[in-house]
Design a protein around this motif. Structure first.
Motif, PDB file in Angstrom:
ATOM      1  N   ASN A  78      -2.234  -0.713  16.318  1.00 18.48           N
ATOM      2  CA  ASN A  78      -1.820  -2.330  15.950  1.00 18.48           C
ATOM      3  C   ASN A  78      -0.782  -2.201  14.926  1.00 18.48           C
ATOM      4  O   ASN A  78      -0.280  -3.292  14.777  1.00 18.48           O
ATOM      5  N   GLY A  79      -0.520  -1.082  14.337  1.00 19.91           N
ATOM      6  CA  GLY A  79       0.480  -1.263  13.066  1.00 19.91           C
ATOM      7  C   GLY A  79       1.795  -0.871  13.567  1.00 19.91           C
ATOM      8  O   GLY A  79       1.947  -0.682  14.713  1.00 19.91           O
ATOM      9  N   GLY A  80       2.708  -0.567  12.591  1.00 17.07           N
ATOM     10  CA  GLY A  80       3.935  -0.213  12.764  1.00 17.07           C
ATOM     11  C   GLY A  80       4.172   0.973  12.460  1.00 17.07           C
ATOM     12  O   GLY A  80       5.459   1.514  12.064  1.00 17.07           O
ATOM     13  N   VAL A  81       3.132   2.113  12.585  1.00 18.38           N
ATOM     14  CA  VAL A  81       3.499   3.415  12.390  1.00 18.38           C
ATOM     15  C   VAL A  81       4.558   4.123  13.183  1.00 18.38           C
ATOM     16  O   VAL A  81       4.416   3.939  14.304  1.00 18.38           O
ATOM     17  N   VAL A  82       5.458   4.798  12.598  1.00 18.37           N
ATOM     18  CA  VAL A  82       6.394   5.711  13.472  1.00 18.37           C
ATOM     19  C   VAL A  82       5.600   6.942  13.637  1.00 18.37           C
ATOM     20  O   VAL A  82       5.529   7.801  12.736  1.00 18.37           O
ATOM     21  N   ARG A  83       5.347   7.069  14.849  1.00 14.95           N
ATOM     22  CA  ARG A  83       4.334   8.236  15.213  1.00 14.95           C
ATOM     23  C   ARG A  83       5.051   9.706  14.985  1.00 14.95           C
ATOM     24  O   ARG A  83       4.148  10.587  14.760  1.00 14.95           O
ATOM     25  N   ASP A  84       6.255   9.827  15.054  1.00 15.55           N
ATOM     26  CA  ASP A  84       6.895  11.018  14.810  1.00 15.55           C
ATOM     27  C   ASP A  84       7.697  11.066  13.669  1.00 15.55           C
ATOM     28  O   ASP A  84       8.839  11.911  13.472  1.00 15.55           O
ATOM     29  N   ALA A  85       7.410  10.059  12.651  1.00 11.76           N
ATOM     30  CA  ALA A  85       8.333  10.204  11.497  1.00 11.76           C
ATOM     31  C   ALA A  85       8.363  11.481  10.616  1.00 11.76           C
ATOM     32  O   ALA A  85       7.591  12.204  10.373  1.00 11.76           O
ATOM     33  N   THR A  86       9.414  11.678  10.257  1.00 13.55           N
ATOM     34  CA  THR A  86       9.736  12.962   9.503  1.00 13.55           C
ATOM     35  C   THR A  86      10.461  12.345   7.975  1.00 13.55           C
ATOM     36  O   THR A  86      11.425  11.749   7.972  1.00 13.55           O
ATOM     37  N   PRO A  87       9.543  12.568   7.024  1.00 12.98           N
ATOM     38  CA  PRO A  87       9.876  12.242   5.817  1.00 12.98           C
ATOM     39  C   PRO A  87      11.097  12.654   5.238  1.00 12.98           C
ATOM     40  O   PRO A  87      11.736  13.857   5.603  1.00 12.98           O
ATOM     41  N   VAL A  88      12.059  11.786   4.605  1.00  9.71           N
ATOM     42  CA  VAL A  88      13.241  12.165   4.109  1.00  9.71           C
ATOM     43  C   VAL A  88      13.253  12.388   2.314  1.00  9.71           C
ATOM     44  O   VAL A  88      12.717  11.437   1.773  1.00  9.71           O
ATOM     45  N   VAL A  89      13.595  13.433   2.093  1.00 11.83           N
ATOM     46  CA  VAL A  89      13.356  13.767   0.599  1.00 11.83           C
ATOM     47  C   VAL A  89      14.701  13.645  -0.073  1.00 11.83           C
ATOM     48  O   VAL A  89      15.919  14.136   0.295  1.00 11.83           O
ATOM     49  N   SER A  90      14.890  12.927  -1.315  1.00 14.62           N
ATOM     50  CA  SER A  90      15.882  12.410  -1.946  1.00 14.62           C
ATOM     51  C   SER A  90      15.692  13.136  -3.520  1.00 14.62           C
ATOM     52  O   SER A  90      14.874  12.666  -4.255  1.00 14.62           O
ATOM     53  N   ASP A  91      16.634  13.937  -4.078  1.00 13.68           N
ATOM     54  CA  ASP A  91      16.742  14.426  -5.325  1.00 13.68           C
ATOM     55  C   ASP A  91      17.313  13.331  -6.111  1.00 13.68           C
ATOM     56  O   ASP A  91      18.715  13.577  -6.228  1.00 13.68           O
ATOM     57  N   ARG A  92      16.693  12.406  -6.631  1.00 17.70           N
ATOM     58  CA  ARG A  92      17.173  11.200  -7.287  1.00 17.70           C
ATOM     59  C   ARG A  92      17.765  11.405  -8.524  1.00 17.70           C
ATOM     60  O   ARG A  92      18.690  10.974  -9.197  1.00 17.70           O
ATOM     61  N   ALA A  93      17.172  12.235  -9.521  1.00 17.88           N
ATOM     62  CA  ALA A  93      17.476  12.666 -10.784  1.00 17.88           C
ATOM     63  C   ALA A  93      16.764  13.825 -11.217  1.00 17.88           C
ATOM     64  O   ALA A  93      15.759  14.350 -10.472  1.00 17.88           O
ATOM     65  N   PRO A  94      17.204  14.485 -12.523  1.00 16.79           N
ATOM     66  CA  PRO A  94      16.728  15.669 -12.979  1.00 16.79           C
ATOM     67  C   PRO A  94      15.018  15.428 -12.894  1.00 16.79           C
ATOM     68  O   PRO A  94      14.333  16.514 -12.598  1.00 16.79           O
ATOM     69  N   GLY A  95      14.412  14.226 -13.124  1.00 21.31           N
ATOM     70  CA  GLY A  95      12.958  14.149 -13.371  1.00 21.31           C
ATOM     71  C   GLY A  95      12.337  13.126 -12.217  1.00 21.31           C
ATOM     72  O   GLY A  95      11.396  12.932 -12.155  1.00 21.31           O
ATOM     73  N   VAL A  96      13.256  13.017 -11.302  1.00 19.96           N
ATOM     74  CA  VAL A  96      12.845  12.170 -10.049  1.00 19.96           C
ATOM     75  C   VAL A  96      13.110  12.626  -8.721  1.00 19.96           C
ATOM     76  O   VAL A  96      14.065  13.062  -8.472  1.00 19.96           O
ATOM     77  N   VAL A  97      12.169  12.628  -8.073  1.00 18.04           N
ATOM     78  CA  VAL A  97      12.197  12.832  -6.306  1.00 18.04           C
ATOM     79  C   VAL A  97      11.750  11.880  -5.632  1.00 18.04           C
ATOM     80  O   VAL A  97      10.595  11.246  -6.105  1.00 18.04           O
ATOM     81  N   ALA A  98      12.158  11.340  -4.565  1.00 20.75           N
ATOM     82  CA  ALA A  98      11.929  10.227  -3.630  1.00 20.75           C
ATOM     83  C   ALA A  98      11.916  10.800  -2.223  1.00 20.75           C
ATOM     84  O   ALA A  98      12.657  11.746  -2.115  1.00 20.75           O
TER      85      ALA A  98
END
Length: 355
Positions: A78-98
């Motif tokens: 019933n939800g909007g889940v993407v069943r084969d979703a591949t997370p995307v990692v971003s190195d946003r700052a020296p102390g932050v990862v998104a």
């Protein structure tokens, strides 16, 4: 169809509690994986979730074990889940990862993002992991425990759907808004707590509804704000309550802000609006902070670690227990026995998901 091989294995596993079936942890994980992939979830997503569900059963956190497969499959349907979703990692700052979970479940997003988080905290002493666009249904202790294994302290928090009324009100504004913390200990199990800022986790109330039991006082209210002991009334018409009155309400607000607007994601109210009555798992963000105790020490890390142990001893020496001690005891028991006890009715419901 039901897993006939699994049913055959059950017969060979000794000693089940009344109205329960004994399953090995391997069988719990295999069953979870089969159900999730049967409903179209990718192998990577299903494996990450199956590990968490198995950990829940291992530690006798039944509201976060196999029972969660019911809500996971409902979310997939019933939800909007993407069943084969591949997370995307971003190195946003020296102390932050998104990590953009790409509208998949949070478990895989955390697994891939935590690797870079550990690298960053080693260099900066403190680092943050922001997970966006994720469907979240599980406890947070597996995540802080995974970080504590690397010798760092960790804090995790997330909103959910707006099911909980603020102190002094009766209309839902907050989610159950859990917060978890972990502290590494040399030669001992880590100090870990994980609790909802609601009086109880929503899954616990769901289990009360399944068993027909009356809710304890202080867990929820009806639509008019009157105390209610009926689980269906609280879940479907009324609202859950925060723990500790205004104190729990203030913590819930903090979590909404830090794991919502701060990281550019939804509040619990917004998540429930997006759900539009589908009954899917909440879709929002999560914030995880990691701290390297050795980095913060003023030079004598060993003495600082002993100081922490003296604090723990001051608690336990008077007969009080540390958070998670009961869960760790259950873990030891499950590993020693080689199996866990699953209610027959729940197992049938889970097997029905394979039809």
């Amino acid at each position: 169809m039901p897993d006939n091989n699994l049913q055959h294995k059950i017969v060979d596993v000794p000693t089940s509690a009344p109205n329960c079936v004994a399953l090995t942890l391997e069988e719990v994980q295999a069953l979870s994986y089969r159900v999730l992939t049967h409903h179209g979830l990718s192998a990577a997503q299903a494996q990450a979730i199956a590990r968490i569900i198995t950990a829940g059963e291992r530690d006798e956190c039944h509201s976060h074990g196999l029972y969660r497969l019911l809500s996971c499959t409902r979310t997939l349907q019933n939800g909007g889940v993407v069943r084969d979703a591949t997370p995307v990692v971003s190195d946003r700052a020296p102390g932050v990862v998104a990590v953009d979970a790409q509208f998949g479940f949070s478990q895989l997003a955390f697994e891939v993002g935590s690797k870079l988080l550990i690298e960053k905290v080693r260099k900066t002493g403190i680092a943050a992991l922001a997970i966006n666009n994720c469907y979240h249904f599980s406890a947070l202790w597996p995540e802080v425990e995974a970080l504590v294994e690397h010798g760092v302290a960790a804090l995790a928090l997330t909103p959910s759907h707006s099911w909980v009324a603020p102190a002094g009100g009766h209309r839902p504004v907050f989610g159950t808004n859990p917060i978890a913390f972990g502290w590494p200990r040399a030669g001992a199990l880590p100090y870990v707590f994980d609790f909802a800022t609601s009086a109880v986790a929503r899954g616990e109330i769901e289990l009360y509804r399944r068993s027909g039991r009356a809710l304890p006082e202080g867990w929820g209210v009806d639509a008019e704000g009157n105390p209610s002991s009926d689980a269906s009334t609280v879940l479907d018409q009324g609202a859950m309550l925060t723990f500790g009155g205004y104190k729990g309400s203030a913590l819930a607000t903090m979590i909404e802000l830090l794991a919502g607007p701060l990281i550019g994601d939804m509040t619990s109210v917004e998540s429930r609006i997006v759900d539009a009555g589908a009954g899917a798992a909440p879709c929002h963000g999560e914030l995880v902070l990691a701290f390297d105790p050795q980095f913060f020490s003023q030079g004598d890390f060993r003495e600082d670690r002993l100081r922490a142990e003296k604090l723990f001893a001051g608690i336990t020496d008077q007969g009080a227990r540390l958070p998670s001690q009961r869960r760790f005891s259950a873990r030891s028991r499950s590993l020693a026995n080689g199996c866990v006890q699953i209610p027959e009715a729940l197992l049938k419901d889970v097997q029905q998901l394979l039809r």
